[in-house]
Write an enzyme that holds these catalytic residues in place. Structure first.
Site, PDB file in Angstrom:
ATOM      1  N   HIS A 104       0.751  -1.224  -0.107  1.00 46.88           N
ATOM      2  CA  HIS A 104       0.092  -0.028   0.201  1.00 46.88           C
ATOM      3  C   HIS A 104       0.907   1.278  -0.158  1.00 46.88           C
ATOM      4  O   HIS A 104       0.327   2.434   0.440  1.00 46.88           O
ATOM      5  CB  HIS A 104      -0.928   0.030   1.203  1.00 46.88           C
ATOM      6  CG  HIS A 104      -1.716  -1.349   1.377  1.00 46.88           C
ATOM      7  ND1 HIS A 104      -1.314  -2.315   2.291  1.00 46.88           N
ATOM      8  CD2 HIS A 104      -2.698  -1.929   0.809  1.00 46.88           C
ATOM      9  CE1 HIS A 104      -2.068  -3.291   2.097  1.00 46.88           C
ATOM     10  NE2 HIS A 104      -3.001  -3.014   1.294  1.00 46.88           N
TER      11      HIS A 104
HETATM   12 FE1  FES Z   1       0.275  -1.936   3.753  1.00 47.63          FE
HETATM   13 FE2  FES Z   1       2.809  -2.143   4.134  1.00 47.63          FE
HETATM   14  S1  FES Z   1       1.482  -0.452   3.259  1.00 47.63           S
HETATM   15  S2  FES Z   1       1.148  -3.552   4.366  1.00 47.63           S
END
Ligand code: FES
Length: 149
Positions: free
Chosen positions: A113
Site C-alpha cells: 500500500h
Molecule cells: Fe500496507 Fe505495508 S503499506 S502492508
C-alpha cells in the site's frame, strides 16, 4: 530463547543482509556516512521521528535515537511493514523517484500500500503504516558479531 548470531564482517557500507529470528526477517543494514547524516533532516516528514510510539514493542531504549541504533552505522530492524505485514523493498538510491517522497534519501518502500520508511526504518507521514519498523533486541558481541534476541 533462540537468539541468533550474525557475522557482519562481510557487510560493506550501503549493503543489507537478512537473518531469520523467531520466523521473522531481520535486516542488518550498514549505512554510509551520507545515509546517517541525512536522517536528521527528515524528522519533519516522519510520523514518529523519535520512536516514542509503542516503545516497549518497537524500539529498545538504546535505539530511541535518530538512527534507531546502538552504532549509527548499523541499522537492525524487522523487515515487516507495520501496516498489514508485507515485506518492504530496499530503495537505497537517492534522487527523485516516482511515488516516493520528494527529497528521497533512501530507505524502504512497502509494495502493498505504498508506505515508505527512511534508512532508520522510520515511517513517513500520510501513509497507511502507523509505526516505525520494529528494532529487535540486539547487542554487539564484537565489532563483527551481532546477537539478535
Ligand atoms: Fe500496507 Fe505495508 S503499506 S502492508
Amino acid at each position: 530463547g533462540a537468539a541468533v548470531e550474525a557475522d557482519i564482517s562481510a557487510l560493506n557500507p550501503g549493503e543489507k543482509m537478512t537473518v531469520e529470528w523467531r520466523g521473522k526477517p531481520v535486516w542488518i543494514v550498514r549505512r554510509t556516512p551520507e545515509q546517517v547524516a541525512a536522517l536528521k533532516k527528515l524528522d519533519p516528514q516522519l510520523a514518529d521521528p523519535d520512536s516514542k510510539r509503542n516503545p516497549a514493542e518497537l524500539t529498545p531504549e538504546y535505539a530511541r535515537n535518530t538512527a534507531r541504533s546502538i552504532k549509527p552505522e548499523f541499522l537492525v530492524a524487522v523487515g515487516i511493514c507495520s501496516h498489514l505485514g508485507c515485506s518492504p523493498s530496499d530503495k537505497f538510491a537517492t534522487g527523485a523517484q516516482p511515488s516516493l517522497p520528494d527529497d528521497w534519501q533512501g530507505g524502504f518502500l512497502c509494495p502493498c500500500h505504498g508506505s515508505t520508511f527512511d534508512m532508520a526504518g522510520r515511517v513517513f507521514k500520510n501513509k497507511p503504516a502507523p509505526d516505525n519498523l520494529e528494532v529487535p533486541p540486539h547487542m554487539f558481541l564484537s565489532d563483527t558479531r551481532l546477537l539478535i534476541g
